[in-house]
Write a protein that holds these residues in place. Structure first.
Motif, mmCIF file in Angstrom:
data_model
loop_
_atom_site.group_PDB
_atom_site.id
_atom_site.type_symbol
_atom_site.label_atom_id
_atom_site.label_comp_id
_atom_site.label_asym_id
_atom_site.label_seq_id
_atom_site.Cartn_x
_atom_site.Cartn_y
_atom_site.Cartn_z
ATOM 1 N N ARG A 156 -19.824 11.440 9.234
ATOM 2 C CA ARG A 156 -18.812 11.326 8.171
ATOM 3 C C ARG A 156 -17.739 12.396 8.364
ATOM 4 N NH1 ARG A 156 -18.438 9.079 3.395
ATOM 5 N NH2 ARG A 156 -20.564 8.308 3.443
ATOM 6 N N ALA A 203 -15.853 5.751 -0.691
ATOM 7 C CA ALA A 203 -15.469 6.961 0.052
ATOM 8 C C ALA A 203 -14.604 6.603 1.255
ATOM 9 C CB ALA A 203 -16.715 7.722 0.507
ATOM 10 N N ARG A 254 -7.751 9.308 -7.367
ATOM 11 C CA ARG A 254 -8.249 8.200 -6.537
ATOM 12 C C ARG A 254 -9.757 8.033 -6.691
ATOM 13 N NH1 ARG A 254 -4.847 7.859 -0.932
ATOM 14 N NH2 ARG A 254 -2.810 8.404 -1.803
ATOM 15 N N VAL A 314 -15.553 11.669 11.705
ATOM 16 C CA VAL A 314 -14.528 10.605 11.694
ATOM 17 C C VAL A 314 -13.349 10.989 10.798
ATOM 18 C CG1 VAL A 314 -16.018 8.651 12.216
ATOM 19 C CG2 VAL A 314 -15.609 9.227 9.843
ATOM 20 N N SER A 315 -13.411 12.124 10.141
ATOM 21 C CA SER A 315 -12.277 12.552 9.333
ATOM 22 C C SER A 315 -11.299 13.287 10.241
ATOM 23 C CB SER A 315 -12.753 13.479 8.215
ATOM 24 O OG SER A 315 -13.007 14.764 8.732
ATOM 25 N N PRO A 316 -10.059 13.444 9.774
ATOM 26 C CA PRO A 316 -9.079 14.155 10.604
ATOM 27 C C PRO A 316 -9.274 15.679 10.617
ATOM 28 C CG PRO A 316 -8.004 13.011 8.751
ATOM 29 C CD PRO A 316 -9.462 12.842 8.570
ATOM 30 N N ALA A 317 -10.267 16.190 9.898
ATOM 31 C CA ALA A 317 -10.474 17.639 9.868
ATOM 32 C C ALA A 317 -10.793 18.147 11.270
ATOM 33 C CB ALA A 317 -11.629 17.981 8.925
ATOM 34 N N VAL A 339 -14.267 4.454 7.387
ATOM 35 C CA VAL A 339 -15.494 4.072 8.077
ATOM 36 C C VAL A 339 -16.675 4.108 7.118
ATOM 37 C CG1 VAL A 339 -17.003 4.604 10.009
ATOM 38 C CG2 VAL A 339 -14.577 5.152 10.170
ATOM 39 N N THR A 395 0.164 7.561 2.142
ATOM 40 C CA THR A 395 -0.820 8.609 1.872
ATOM 41 C C THR A 395 -0.116 9.942 1.692
ATOM 42 O OG1 THR A 395 -2.358 7.450 3.293
ATOM 43 C CG2 THR A 395 -2.861 9.734 2.781
ATOM 44 N N HIS A 455 -8.484 7.296 1.165
ATOM 45 C CA HIS A 455 -7.170 7.617 1.722
ATOM 46 C C HIS A 455 -6.383 6.357 2.076
ATOM 47 C CE1 HIS A 455 -9.990 7.084 4.945
ATOM 48 N NE2 HIS A 455 -9.053 7.029 5.852
ATOM 49 N N GLU A 456 -6.818 5.203 1.500
ATOM 50 C CA GLU A 456 -6.115 3.929 1.699
ATOM 51 C C GLU A 456 -5.865 3.670 3.182
ATOM 52 O OE1 GLU A 456 -2.776 4.444 -0.869
ATOM 53 O OE2 GLU A 456 -3.996 4.209 -2.670
ATOM 54 N N ALA A 471 -25.805 4.595 5.452
ATOM 55 C CA ALA A 471 -24.872 5.179 4.474
ATOM 56 C C ALA A 471 -25.143 6.675 4.417
ATOM 57 C CB ALA A 471 -25.075 4.535 3.112
ATOM 58 N N ALA A 475 -14.525 23.076 0.357
ATOM 59 C CA ALA A 475 -15.310 21.945 -0.135
ATOM 60 C C ALA A 475 -16.663 21.874 0.564
ATOM 61 C CB ALA A 475 -14.545 20.637 0.065
ATOM 62 N N ASP A 500 -20.415 4.455 -0.549
ATOM 63 C CA ASP A 500 -19.965 4.667 0.826
ATOM 64 C C ASP A 500 -18.655 3.929 1.064
ATOM 65 O OD1 ASP A 500 -21.562 4.184 4.108
ATOM 66 O OD2 ASP A 500 -20.207 5.744 3.360
ATOM 67 N N GLN A 538 -9.757 14.171 4.095
ATOM 68 C CA GLN A 538 -8.613 13.383 4.530
ATOM 69 C C GLN A 538 -7.286 14.103 4.269
ATOM 70 O OE1 GLN A 538 -10.847 10.566 6.242
ATOM 71 N NE2 GLN A 538 -8.626 10.517 6.206
ATOM 72 N N GLU A 548 -18.388 13.782 -6.721
ATOM 73 C CA GLU A 548 -18.211 14.921 -5.802
ATOM 74 C C GLU A 548 -18.032 14.429 -4.374
ATOM 75 O OE1 GLU A 548 -21.771 17.184 -6.361
ATOM 76 O OE2 GLU A 548 -20.892 18.472 -7.884
ATOM 77 N N LEU A 549 -18.810 13.411 -4.019
ATOM 78 C CA LEU A 549 -18.744 12.920 -2.655
ATOM 79 C C LEU A 549 -17.379 12.328 -2.350
ATOM 80 C CD1 LEU A 549 -21.219 12.000 -0.343
ATOM 81 C CD2 LEU A 549 -19.762 10.034 -0.707
ATOM 82 N N LEU A 585 -24.991 9.693 3.077
ATOM 83 C CA LEU A 585 -24.640 10.325 1.804
ATOM 84 C C LEU A 585 -25.560 11.507 1.556
ATOM 85 C CD1 LEU A 585 -24.403 6.982 -0.182
ATOM 86 C CD2 LEU A 585 -22.493 8.304 0.720
ATOM 87 N N MET A 596 0.844 -1.194 0.000
ATOM 88 C CA MET A 596 0.000 0.000 0.000
ATOM 89 C C MET A 596 0.881 1.247 0.000
ATOM 90 S SD MET A 596 -3.120 0.682 2.642
ATOM 91 C CE MET A 596 -2.994 -0.946 3.327
ATOM 92 N N GLU A 597 0.630 2.184 -1.014
ATOM 93 C CA GLU A 597 1.492 3.365 -1.060
ATOM 94 C C GLU A 597 1.161 4.303 0.091
ATOM 95 O OE1 GLU A 597 -0.499 4.460 -4.998
ATOM 96 O OE2 GLU A 597 0.010 6.403 -4.156
ATOM 97 N N LEU A 629 -14.881 15.052 -2.034
ATOM 98 C CA LEU A 629 -15.026 15.742 -0.740
ATOM 99 C C LEU A 629 -14.349 14.926 0.350
ATOM 100 C CD1 LEU A 629 -16.176 17.836 1.243
ATOM 101 C CD2 LEU A 629 -18.281 16.529 1.274
ATOM 102 N N TRP A 645 -24.829 12.360 8.381
ATOM 103 C CA TRP A 645 -23.797 13.008 7.569
ATOM 104 C C TRP A 645 -22.704 13.604 8.446
ATOM 105 C CZ3 TRP A 645 -22.034 13.447 2.735
ATOM 106 C CH2 TRP A 645 -21.143 14.493 2.456
#
Lengths: 263, 315, 261
Positions: free
Chosen positions: A102, B147, B114, A105-108, B80, A4, B151-152, B85, A19, B144, B104, B95-96, B87, A1-2, B99, A99
């Motif tokens: 979502r 998405a 990607r 759980v991101s690092p933002a 996750v 990130t 980021h692997e 889902a 965004a 989902d 990430q 777009e999703l 969305l 896996m490359e 985003l 939503w």
């Protein structure tokens, strides 16, 4: 896996805000008529209040010329309040539909997520404000001058940001769209318990006392000055200070609530 | 280092403990199944591991980071796909994913590359410019999933990824999960479907009422319960005669109704001729015969005394 | 049991359901009670000096004048709210269940209106209590209060018929909800918040002919002075007109709904 590939933090944060603001724009661009209620409500209030209470200018102590000039900044600020509260309702909907998870759980960072909501509301509030002004000017509202216009729109954008913080705080606290009436009523009360309808001296005693301590009165006076007179720094800075204070307090509450969502 | 390590994890909501002292360990590169009925605590556990919910006791690490103290680092390493889902129906598929790439911290060009690759992988390239609101349930789940992978991530959390999907869509998701695991991604999968856990998971933990009641490979868990049994529906003859006949071949199991006899047979299918012969000699006619292997539901019953409810589409 | 008795039972049962729906969820009451109350307070406090304007009716206070307008706002929002609830029932499929039952279809509409009437009654009592607590007197005493209560309740029912018709026609709660600005418009171009003679054109002209103005005056007169037969008749005529319109529109919309499913 490359490995990130990631942007520097500040660029990633700006990109995230951009965004999410683009996503917020979708409602205006992709839902037919979505902008109408937000534009219609303050315009109706302007026309209605003007038609109903316009005769108040005949009272001694109401030396401000046309009632349209007196009331138009109120309608513009009401539009800002509605728009900000609507941002809170949208956040509540995002919470109910999962939503927001979502995003969480991101690092933002949490402040970035909130900033996107606030900035979107600020930008969006300019639409109803412009519409109300466009309706008011032909009906007799005085031209505020470029400086008056800039100050008014600055107050509108900042008021929308304050309202978005309020709406977001309630959305995160109650996690439900059923808090929408509280979001709207809070902003309505904040904006109208000021010198919205009449100068301070003509308000009933109880409302006069409330208006004197309500920081939004300074915002109203700052937004109104170009329409009823000339723009001065001494009339402007109290409004800016009031908005800064409200933003700090409500923004901190909203951010704290967002950080506590998993508790 | 384990991909996920959980020690005495608890979560209480007022007086109710949704998760009570869960311990588990997931090795790197494993598919770990978390099986249990609705309300068992699966989603609550996942939400704690993905930093959406704070534990009220215990600790957990994901990819070496503490979920409480190093939450941000955890979020950077996990993907996750939650139970609903989540969305935006107004957004287009592409777009999703873009985003998500931005969230990430990926640069725009990399995010675009990607997104295109993932949409191709999950079979949504043709639908990428359509709004998500027009997608079917299966398409939404695939989007989902895509998405979640942008980021692997090292660890992928899938919370009931196939609930509500038709059998074909379910199989598609399974294939994708296997492919991801083949690429080295650790997968933590919650499910209420026995077959899903059986088919996909290297190791399974069965959770009920907030506690893990059994853990191990699917084969080991089932072997622990017992041998296969033969289920017979009688056409003619008495139940008593039939039971006497089969008791000589294997271990008679408690009756379920007046027309069915069940006998446990250590050697499985090899014992079928002997059972049929015994019944024939007793003058009992058999209408239907089935060899039934232990299921994870049998494991659940053995540990908890109740079944995992199914919704009829565990094909 | 006679058909009439059966229908009355059904109307009562559905009416009780719609009343329970509203009062069990405070967030549904908020627009009907809280917003008009806040607006009443703010308008009374902000424009209260209006009583000093030449030509303003003789009143004890601006609050006394405004009570009728607040009730009007509340009852119109109650009608809108009833329409929204009806549309939600249609969206959820609950009305299909009722349509499939051996009951007169129109009792479904009447049952919903019964709920709206109860909301109207609640509004009337609420604002009369607010008025009394904050010092506004009902000049014609108990009779005046009773007349106000009856007129508000009847008006809520009449407006509710329009709301029900829209719900049946569109089957969409968001469409009915989107009519909220229209409620405001109708109120602003009536005598709900200010005497017609002191309003600014063109609102003044519209208010002179607006049926809502007749209803407001019928509710207001007993509160600020005495019971006036012509004001009362005007209010009753306006209510009957709106009620009749609501019935006709509802019947047509019901036929449409049954045809399209």
């Amino acid at each position: 896996m490359e490995a990130t590939v990631a942007l520097p933090a500040w660029r990633a944060n700006l990109a995230t805000i951009g965004a999410l603001m683009a996503r917020a724009r979708n409602e205006l661009l992709r839902v037919p008529g979505a902008a109408i209620p937000g534009v219609l409500a303050p315009t109706i209030f302007f026309l209605g209040l003007n038609g109903v209470f316009g005769a108040l200018t005949q009272l001694r102590g109401f030396e401000v010329g046309a009632y349209e000039s007196f009331i138009v900044p109120i309608s513009m600020l009401q539009g800002a309040g509605f728009t900000g509260a609507a941002a809170g309702v949208n956040m509540a909907r995002d919470i109910e539909q999962g939503w927001l998870d979502r995003l969480l759980v991101s690092p933002a960072p949490r402040w970035v997520l909130l900033a996107a909501t606030v900035l979107s509301a600020s930008a969006r509030a300019l639409i109803p404000a412009t519409f109300v002004l466009a309706v008011a000017l032909p009906l007799g509202a005085g031209w505020p001058g470029l400086d008056g216009l800039l100050v008014t729109f600055l107050m509108v954008a900042a008021m929308a940001a304050v309202a978005a913080c309020w709406g977001s705080f309630l959305a995160l606290r109650f996690k439900s769209q059923s808090a929408a009436p509280l979001m709207q009523a809070g902003m309505m009360a904040a904006i109208l318990t000021t010198t919205a309808y009449a100068p301070l001296a003509l308000l009933q005693p109880w409302l006069r006392e409330v208006a004197e301590v309500n920081p939004v009165t300074e915002v109203v006076e700052a937004a109104r000055q170009g329409f009823v007179g000339t723009v001065t720094w001494s009339e402007t800075w109290p409004g800016l200070l009031a908005l800064a204070g409200l933003f700090l307090v409500l923004g901190a509450l909203a951010l704290r609530q967002m950080r506590r969502t998993g508790h | 280092m384990p991909a996920i390590e959980v020690a005495a994890l608890e979560r209480a909501f007022d007086d109710v403990k949704a998760v009570q002292g869960v311990d588990l360990e997931v090795a790197e590169g494993e598919i770990y199944g978390f099986l249990g009925p609705n309300g068992a605590g699966k989603t609550t556990t996942v939400r704690m591991l993905t930093t959406l919910l704070l534990p009220t006791a215990g600790r957990a690490t994901v990819a070496g980071h503490d979920v409480v103290k190093e939450a941000r680092e955890v979020r950077a390493t996990i993907g996750v796909a939650l139970q609903e889902a989540a969305l935006d129906p107004l957004m287009k598929g592409r777009e999703l994913i873009r985003l998500q790439a931005t969230l990430q911290g990926l640069p725009g060009a990399e995010g675009k590359r990607r997104a295109d690759a993932l949409l191709e992988r999950v079979g949504l390239s043709d639908a990428a410019e359509r709004r998500v609101g027009g997608y079917s349930g299966g398409m939404k789940r695939r989007l989902d999933l895509a998405a979640a992978l942008v980021h692997e991530p090292r660890v992928l959390f899938l919370d009931e990824p196939t609930t509500g999907l038709d059998p074909v869509s379910r199989k598609t998701i399974w294939e994708e999960v296997r492919a991801l695991n083949d690429d080295g991604t650790t997968v933590f999968l919650t499910t209420q479907y026995l077959e899903e856990a059986d088919q996909l998971a290297d190791n399974v933990a069965i959770i009920d009422d907030g506690r893990i009641v059994a853990e191990g490979t699917p084969a080991a868990l089932k072997a622990d319960i017992g041998d296969p049994h033969i289920r017979l529906q009688l056409e003619e003859g008495s139940i008593a005669e039939a039971e006497r006949a089969v008791a000589a071949v294997g271990k008679l199991l408690p009756p379920v109704d007046g027309k069915t006899v069940m006998v446990e047979v250590a050697d499985g299918a090899a014992e079928i001729p002997a059972v049929v012969r015994a019944l024939d000699e007793a003058g009992v006619a058999v209408g239907a015969l089935e060899l039934v292997h232990p299921t994870l539901d049998d494991v659940f019953v053995a540990k908890t005394g109740k079944h995992i409810p199914t919704d009829g589409d565990t094909a | 049991m006679t058909a009439l008795a059966t229908n009355l039972r059904v109307v009562k049962a559905l009416g009780m359901r719609s009343i329970r729906q509203t009062f069990r969820r405070p967030q549904l009451l908020a627009p009907i009670v809280v917003f008009p109350t806040i607006l009443l307070a703010i308008q009374t406090g902000g424009a209260g000096s209006a009583v000093n304007l030449p030509g303003f009716p003789e009143v004890q206070s601006f609050l006394q004048f405004m009570l009728a307008g607040a009730m009007m706002q509340s009852l119109m929002l109650a009608g809108n709210s009833g329409g929204i609830a009806f549309a939600v029932d249609i969206e959820m499929g609950f009305t299909d269940r009722l349509f499939a039952a051996p009951i007169s279809r129109f009792t479904i509409v009447l049952g919903r209106l019964a709920g709206t009437a109860a909301l109207g009654l609640f509004s009337a009592l609420w604002f009369l209590a607010i008025g009394l607590v904050f010092g506004a007197e009902i000049e014609s005493g108990l009779w005046g209060a009773l007349i106000a209560i009856v007129l508000v309740t009847a008006s809520a029912t009449a407006v509710g018929g329009i709301g029900a018709a829209i719900a049946l026609r569109t089957g969409s709660a968001s469409v009915v909800q989107g009519l909220f600005p229209l409620v405001l418009v109708v109120l602003f171009v009536s005598s709900a918040f200010f005497p017609v003679d002191l309003m600014i054109e063109p609102a003044k002209v519209i208010a002179e002919y607006n049926p809502m103005s007749f209803i407001v005056e019928g509710i207001r007169e007993p509160i600020i002075s005495g019971v006036d037969a012509s004001d009362l008749l005007g209010a009753v005529a306006a209510i009957l007109g709106i009620f009749g319109l609501g019935l006709v529109l509802s019947a047509r919309a019901l036929r449409h709904r049954l045809r399209v499913g």
